[in-house]
Scaffold this active site. Structure first.
Site, PDB file in Angstrom:
ATOM      1  N   GLU A 159       0.832  -1.196   0.000  1.00 58.86           N
ATOM      2  CA  GLU A 159       0.000   0.000   0.000  1.00 58.86           C
ATOM      3  C   GLU A 159       0.866   1.246   0.000  1.00 58.86           C
ATOM      4  OE1 GLU A 159      -4.144  -1.255   2.234  1.00 58.86           O
ATOM      5  OE2 GLU A 159      -2.596  -0.259   3.415  1.00 58.86           O
ATOM      6  N   CYS A 160       0.585   2.164  -0.909  1.00 56.77           N
ATOM      7  CA  CYS A 160       1.243   3.460  -0.983  1.00 56.77           C
ATOM      8  C   CYS A 160       2.767   3.288  -1.003  1.00 56.77           C
ATOM      9  CB  CYS A 160       0.785   4.365   0.149  1.00 56.77           C
ATOM     10  SG  CYS A 160       1.027   6.118  -0.205  1.00 56.77           S
ATOM     11  N   GLY A 161       3.465   3.552   0.101  1.00 52.82           N
ATOM     12  CA  GLY A 161       4.909   3.372   0.101  1.00 52.82           C
ATOM     13  C   GLY A 161       5.320   1.950  -0.219  1.00 52.82           C
TER      14      GLY A 161
END
Length: 433
Positions: free
Chosen positions: A329-331
């Protein structure tokens, strides 16, 4: 303290200092031996770690947009029948998602029937505090503003002017916290610096508690007993099914680059019978033996060189992905890509498991709640999530992971990528939709 009680700290707007006041209150209550825990309104990863440091109890997110009322009530009680819950609001009291402000801390106040203590930045006002507080107190009969904390007060004379002006409203002024440079909270582009990055954290929390308790020199001290008396009982909540664990053995990356995993998500997985093993990519740990690897969000752009040099981690991650699922997720999603360009323009090689290139050299903010749907594969189903990042996507090649809609129901471009056993997106999943 009566069993299962709570109070909400909110403010007219962001920047009023409610995080500092909340941390000071949590530390002060803990020092007094009160069983206290914090909660944070909305999709925030950073404030909860400060809450945890302040009082020694895990801080959960309560999200009135992404969670049902019964889910929020169950998390607020957290299976406990004693102690005080202090909820820190986000933004202004009535600020939420478009078009109608849904998800505001005011929704939590209504749904949980808890009183609100308004934290007011009084640093540049005197009698004008009255229409401000009166307006918030009278705006919505379903939201009960029960008290006021004055913040950034300059002197005892200033505090006296504010207190006298507010007397006709009949709302207790619980305290006046002084304006002090040593109580400032440093920040970066996604919010506050993480709790684990502050070497002076314990000293800061003690300073904040002392400043709140003593108040402005020459003025009266903080009325802790009055605040505790304002707290009301938490609503009863039945059994609410959490998110089903994706596997029985789950490996979760956790360090300064991968710090943004929701506590309620990990609790759901454990409650569902899953075993969770934490590991640190920044320490070049190998991926533990597991059936599912989760790379949560964080700040990989600040540690991209170390991640790129973590050959043990990257090699074991690639080996795991040959036969078993990996989700980012994201990073974590960016680390699953081929490369990440940092703010200085240096490209760092990432895991290469998805056809993704991202960059922080030119920043662009992406922010908002998301409705997500995956018709098949690793994240099949409907989800409520949130997106907040400044990365620019240079390349995204492959099959999309999610269909996506914003908070107003507008269809967005598909989000994320999936390839083989690997999937990820910029969205942080909060709950089942």
């Amino acid at each position: 303290m009566a069993a299962g009680r709570g109070v909400i700290l909110a403010a007219p707007s962001s920047g009023a200092g409610k995080t500092t006041v909340t941390l000071a209150l949590l530390r002060l209550l803990a020092q007094r031996g009160v069983a206290v825990r914090g909660a944070k309104s909305g999709p925030d990863y950073i404030d909860p770690k400060f809450h945890e440091a302040a009082c020694g109890r895990v801080c959960l997110n309560l999200d009135a947009w992404a969670m049902t009322r019964t889910r929020v009530a169950a998390l607020a009680r957290d299976g406990r029948d004693e102690g005080l819950l202090v909820i820190e609001g986000a933004m202004g009291l009535f600020d939420g998602a478009p078009p109608d402000g849904r998800g505001a801390v005011a929704d939590l106040a209504r749904d949980l029937a808890l009183p609100v203590v308004l934290v007011v930045d009084a640093g540049r006002m005197a009698q004008s505090v009255v229409p401000l507080v009166a307006g918030f107190a009278g705006h919505d009969p379903g939201v009960r503003v029960a008290g006021v904390i004055l913040n950034k007060v300059g002197s005892a004379r200033h505090a006296g002017m504010l207190r006298r002006a507010l007397e006709p409203l009949g709302l207790p002024v619980l305290g006046a916290m002084p304006r002090r440079a040593d109580l400032a909270m440093p920040s970066r582009h996604l919010g506050l610096v993480q709790a684990g990055e502050r070497a002076d954290l314990e000293a800061f929390l003690d300073r904040a508690a002392e400043a709140l308790e003593a108040g402005v020199p020459g003025d009266r001290p903080f009325d802790l007993e009055a605040l505790m008396a304002l707290a009301t009982g938490l609503p009863q909540a039945g059994d609410v099914p959490g998110m089903v664990p994706p596997a029985q053995r789950i490996a979760v990356a956790q360090d300064r680059a991968f710090a943004f995993a929701y506590p309620h998500l990990l609790r759901d997985w454990r409650a569902g019978g899953a075993g969770i093993t934490l590991f640190s990519p920044l320490m070049d740990d190998p991926v533990p033996q597991a059936d599912f690897v989760y790379l949560p969000g964080g700040y990989p752009e600040l540690h991209a060189g170390r991640i790129a040099a973590s050959e043990v981690f990257l090699t074991s991650l690639r080996a795991h992905a040959e036969t078993r699922p990996v989700y980012g997720e994201c990073g974590g999603y960016m680390v699953l890509g081929e490369g990440l360009v940092d703010a200085e323009g240096t490209r760092h090689r990432m895991a290469g498991l998805l056809g993704l290139e991202t960059s922080f050299q030119t920043r662009r903010m992406h922010l908002g709640y998301r409705r997500l749907r995956a018709d098949s594969g690793l994240m099949q189903g409907d989800w409520a999530g949130h997106e907040f990042h400044y990365a620019t996507t240079l390349k995204a090649e492959g099959e999309a992971l999610f269909q996506a809609w914003d908070a107003e129901g507008t269809r967005l471009e598909d989000m994320g990528l999936r390839r083989g056993h690997v999937a990820g997106s910029f969205a942080h999943v909060i709950d089942r939709a």
